[in-house]
Design a protein around this motif. Structure first.
Motif, mmCIF file in Angstrom:
data_model
loop_
_atom_site.group_PDB
_atom_site.id
_atom_site.type_symbol
_atom_site.label_atom_id
_atom_site.label_comp_id
_atom_site.label_asym_id
_atom_site.label_seq_id
_atom_site.Cartn_x
_atom_site.Cartn_y
_atom_site.Cartn_z
ATOM 1 N N ASP A 96 0.843 -1.102 0.028
ATOM 2 C CA ASP A 96 -0.042 0.071 -0.050
ATOM 3 C C ASP A 96 0.890 1.182 -0.077
ATOM 4 O OD1 ASP A 96 -2.424 -1.438 -0.019
ATOM 5 O OD2 ASP A 96 -2.691 -1.139 2.049
ATOM 6 N N ASP A 97 0.525 2.415 -0.883
ATOM 7 C CA ASP A 97 1.338 3.547 -0.831
ATOM 8 C C ASP A 97 1.301 4.545 0.295
ATOM 9 O OD1 ASP A 97 2.875 5.083 -2.329
ATOM 10 O OD2 ASP A 97 1.313 6.524 -2.534
ATOM 11 N N LEU A 98 0.140 4.166 1.044
ATOM 12 C CA LEU A 98 -0.157 5.260 2.194
ATOM 13 C C LEU A 98 0.496 4.726 3.508
ATOM 14 C CD1 LEU A 98 -3.725 6.557 1.275
ATOM 15 C CD2 LEU A 98 -1.495 7.664 0.738
ATOM 16 N N CYS A 99 1.346 5.472 3.964
ATOM 17 C CA CYS A 99 1.886 5.241 5.475
ATOM 18 C C CYS A 99 0.755 5.013 6.513
ATOM 19 C CB CYS A 99 2.784 6.215 5.752
ATOM 20 S SG CYS A 99 3.295 6.307 7.650
ATOM 21 N N SER A 100 0.824 3.998 7.193
ATOM 22 C CA SER A 100 -0.208 3.720 8.371
ATOM 23 C C SER A 100 -0.455 4.726 9.471
ATOM 24 C CB SER A 100 -0.120 2.302 8.762
ATOM 25 O OG SER A 100 1.265 2.173 9.440
ATOM 26 N N HIS A 101 0.798 5.599 9.652
ATOM 27 C CA HIS A 101 0.780 6.487 10.699
ATOM 28 C C HIS A 101 0.206 7.888 10.154
ATOM 29 C CE1 HIS A 101 2.912 10.064 12.617
ATOM 30 N NE2 HIS A 101 2.353 9.376 13.492
ATOM 31 N N ASP A 102 0.299 8.419 9.220
ATOM 32 C CA ASP A 102 -0.306 9.624 8.758
ATOM 33 C C ASP A 102 -0.400 9.852 7.244
ATOM 34 O OD1 ASP A 102 -1.172 12.162 9.245
ATOM 35 O OD2 ASP A 102 0.671 13.203 9.360
ATOM 36 N N GLU A 103 -0.787 8.776 6.425
ATOM 37 C CA GLU A 103 -1.058 8.875 5.090
ATOM 38 C C GLU A 103 0.033 9.637 4.088
ATOM 39 O OE1 GLU A 103 -5.162 9.982 4.630
ATOM 40 O OE2 GLU A 103 -5.897 8.163 5.985
ATOM 41 N N ALA A 104 1.148 9.394 4.355
ATOM 42 C CA ALA A 104 2.070 9.986 3.374
ATOM 43 C C ALA A 104 2.353 8.986 2.289
ATOM 44 C CB ALA A 104 3.434 10.344 4.235
ATOM 45 N N SER A 105 2.896 9.445 1.167
ATOM 46 C CA SER A 105 2.951 8.441 0.030
ATOM 47 C C SER A 105 4.335 7.916 0.412
ATOM 48 C CB SER A 105 2.872 9.184 -1.214
ATOM 49 O OG SER A 105 3.199 8.350 -2.269
ATOM 50 N N LEU A 106 4.108 6.347 0.287
ATOM 51 C CA LEU A 106 5.687 5.776 0.623
ATOM 52 C C LEU A 106 6.305 5.656 -0.592
ATOM 53 C CD1 LEU A 106 4.334 2.845 2.928
ATOM 54 C CD2 LEU A 106 5.540 4.783 3.665
ATOM 55 N N SER A 107 5.747 5.660 -1.633
ATOM 56 C CA SER A 107 6.525 5.621 -3.082
ATOM 57 C C SER A 107 7.751 6.812 -2.986
ATOM 58 C CB SER A 107 5.536 5.520 -4.358
ATOM 59 O OG SER A 107 4.927 6.696 -4.232
#
Length: 106
Positions: free
Chosen positions: A41-52
Motif C-alpha cells: 500500500d502506498d499510504l503510510c499507516s501513521h499519517d497517510e504520506a506516500s511511501l513511494s
C-alpha cells in the motif's frame, strides 16, 4: 486471487519506487534490483504520506516514510521504527516479459 498487470519495469528504475492506482487501490511498486520488485500500500499507516516518495534502502529492503521517518519492511509491510506501529498491506508481485504483475484478491 488474480494477477493484475501494473506497469513495466521501465516505469520504475532500479533503486526507486512509484505509485500506481489499480482497482481503486493506490499501491507502491519498489524495484530493488533488475527483476526484483515489491508491492505494498502506498499510504503510510501513521499519517497517510506516500511511501513511494520515501527513501528506498535496497540492502535493508525497507522504505522510509517521507513525512515522519518510519521505516517499513518491503517484504512484510511491518514498521521497523516509530511513530508508525501498524503495518501496511503487501502484495505478491512478479515480473514477466518486462511487465510487473501484482496479485489481488477478488
Amino acid at each position: 486471487m488474480q494477477l493484475v498487470e501494473v506497469c513495466t519495469l521501465d516505469d520504475v528504475p532500479v533503486g526507486s519506487g512509484r505509485a500506481f492506482t489499480v482497482g481503486g487501490r493506490r499501491i507502491a511498486i519498489f524495484r530493488v534490483a533488475e527483476h526484483d520488485v515489491y508491492a505494498l500500500d502506498d499510504l503510510c499507516s501513521h499519517d497517510e504520506a506516500s511511501l513511494s516518495e520515501g527513501d528506498l534502502d535496497t540492502e535493508e529492503l525497507c522504505v522510509e516514510c517521507p513525512m515522519h521517518g518510519s521505516l517499513f519492511d518491503l517484504r512484510t509491510g511491518k514498521p521497523r521504527t516509530l511513530p508508525a506501529f501498524a503495518p501496511v498491506a503487501t502484495y505478491r508481485s512478479e515480473v514477466r516479459d518486462n511487465r510487473v504483475f501484482v496479485e489481488f484478491s477478488d
